[in-house]
Design a protein around this motif. Structure first.
Motif, mmCIF file in Angstrom:
data_model
loop_
_atom_site.group_PDB
_atom_site.id
_atom_site.type_symbol
_atom_site.label_atom_id
_atom_site.label_comp_id
_atom_site.label_asym_id
_atom_site.label_seq_id
_atom_site.Cartn_x
_atom_site.Cartn_y
_atom_site.Cartn_z
ATOM 1 N N SER A 78 0.821 -1.203 0.000
ATOM 2 C CA SER A 78 0.000 0.000 0.000
ATOM 3 C C SER A 78 0.860 1.260 0.000
ATOM 4 O O SER A 78 2.065 1.228 0.263
ATOM 5 N N PHE A 402 0.458 -2.383 9.047
ATOM 6 C CA PHE A 402 -0.559 -3.373 8.690
ATOM 7 C C PHE A 402 -1.650 -3.507 9.746
ATOM 8 O O PHE A 402 -2.375 -4.495 9.757
ATOM 9 N N LYS A 404 -4.553 -2.217 10.278
ATOM 10 C CA LYS A 404 -5.938 -2.394 9.828
ATOM 11 C C LYS A 404 -6.164 -3.811 9.308
ATOM 12 O O LYS A 404 -7.180 -4.435 9.611
ATOM 13 N N LYS A 405 -5.205 -4.322 8.542
ATOM 14 C CA LYS A 405 -5.356 -5.673 8.001
ATOM 15 C C LYS A 405 -5.262 -6.721 9.103
ATOM 16 O O LYS A 405 -5.947 -7.739 9.060
ATOM 17 N N ASN A 409 -8.180 -9.352 9.858
ATOM 18 C CA ASN A 409 -7.887 -10.783 9.830
ATOM 19 C C ASN A 409 -8.189 -11.458 11.152
ATOM 20 O O ASN A 409 -8.616 -12.607 11.199
#
Length: 415
Positions: A78, A402, A404-405, A409
């Motif tokens: 990103s 990361f 947010k991911k 998850n």
């Protein structure tokens, strides 16, 4: 993709942890009750030229950079990844520029380039372990490996010092203590923030805490207690507390001497505390602040890595038959950055550290950052590859990219 390439991409972070926590190079010699004040710092300084260390990190760096660009991974990350990584690497760029005013430009270049390799390797290793879904396993394997080598050191009869403090496979109990503290914070914060699937989590956490208590390392024990206290407070209060602690440290260790110097009434924290404050730190700080004034270095510093750990002993520490000759650290992260970069650049570097943390959504990880700030009141671990505290910062930094991911998850945001 062959097996070796796939393994390194998936478990490179595990290999990095093995090295950073001393598991790859355990000290299984008998532990003696030596002066711990400077022993760890001297050992870390000598480790900087270790051939194994250089080969390992250079190889990992080349592998990860090649994988990232040749395999097209750079197209998949990103914009946030690039923005944050470049922001952190600005500190390396500042370090390189400091060679212009350093008396040891070759040391500046060497140490700055190693920081580039060190930071990049950890960020990319984290990225690949994340996309290959091996992050949880890598951390779990690190914890198991640490416990196993500790057990081996105890069974061999070399795990305890003469005063029955646990040093394990580390050089001394304080190094063992801070490594355990970092492991506990990492293990606990990821479980609570993103619900990582750590098996036997409670039992292992209790075992790590017991080992920490056995080290008798007061600083490390206090930091873990502080972490658990902070991590149970609401997110916004933890964030506010972190900013207050950091602002207080910046004001006391950086702004106070700078502003008083500009007003021709030089004053600093070394004059506020007794010489014996915190086992002699008051005395050391006083000498360092006096050095900065005497040689007119408050605005520029000596250059990255150009004060301690160079061929010449600092002028005011070069005293015959004195323990001062063996001092190899400011025993304060803010003062050590001050010595290298001067006040203004140091404040800018700390601001970059803070900006890099934008996006964190966990009180546990913010509590971990608070521990990093507190540790730097008594030890110099900001921007220092020989300390596990710097590894903890880079890990939290990578998580922030990361976050947010990770939350999506796991299906669970940090509180």
């Amino acid at each position: 993709m062959n097996f070796a390439q796939k393994f390194l991409q998936s478990y490179g972070l595990f290999i990095i942890f093995l090295f950073c926590f001393g598991i790859l190079t355990p000290d299984l010699d008998a532990k003696f009750s030596l002066m711990d004040l400077e022993l760890e710092q001297q050992l870390n300084a000598s480790a900087g030229s270790n051939i194994f260390k250089q080969l390992l990190w250079s190889s990992l760096f080349v592998f990860y950079v090649a994988s990232f660009f040749l395999a097209g991974s750079y197209k998949k990350v990103s914009r946030n990844f690039y923005l944050k990584s470049l922001l952190l690497l600005m500190i390396v760029f500042i370090s390189l520029i400091s060679a212009l005013w350093s008396n040891y430009p070759s040391y500046v270049l060497k140490r700055s380039l190693f920081q580039l390799i060190f930071i990049s390797s950890i960020i990319l290793a984290f990225y690949y372990s994340f996309i290959n879904k091996t992050l949880e396993r890598s951390i779990m394997l690190t914890v198991y490996s640490y416990l196993f080598i500790t057990l081996v050191s105890i069974l061999l009869g070399v795990g305890f010092t003469a005063d029955f403090a646990l040093a394990g496979f580390a050089k001394n109990k304080n190094l063992m203590g801070i490594n355990l503290a970092v492991l506990i914070i990492t293990f606990h914060s990821l479980k609570k923030s993103y619900n990582f699937n750590f098996r036997n989590f409670k039992n292992i956490l209790v075992l790590l805490i017991i080992l920490l208590l056995l080290t008798k390392s007061k600083t490390s024990i206090f930091l873990v207690l502080f972490y658990f206290t902070m991590s149970n407070i609401h997110f916004k209060y933890v964030k506010a507390s972190l900013l207050i602690i950091l602002a207080s440290c910046v004001s006391m260790f950086l702004l106070l001497p700078l502003l008083s110097y500009l007003l021709n009434d030089y004053y600093h924290v070394g004059k506020l505390v007794d010489a014996n404050f915190m086992t002699g730190r008051g005395f050391i700080w006083n000498i360092l602040y006096y050095d900065l004034e005497y040689f007119d270095k408050l605005l520029s510093g000596y250059g990255y890595g150009s004060y301690f750990g160079v061929p010449q002993i600092p002028y005011f520490f070069d005293v015959d038959n004195s323990f001062l000759q063996y001092i190899n650290s400011a025993h304060n992260g803010f003062i050590e950055l001050y010595l290298q970069f001067g006040a203004l650049i140091t404040i800018a570097i700390i601001a970059i550290f803070v900006m890099c943390m934008k996006g964190l959504n966990s009180s546990h990880l913010l509590a971990g950052l608070s521990v990093i700030v507190l540790h730097n009141i008594t030890e110099a671990s900001f921007y220092k590859d020989s300390t596990s505290i710097w590894v903890l910062y880079l890990l939290i930094f990578s998580i922030s990219i990361f976050s947010k991911k990770l939350s999506i998850n796991s299906g669970k945001l940090g509180t």
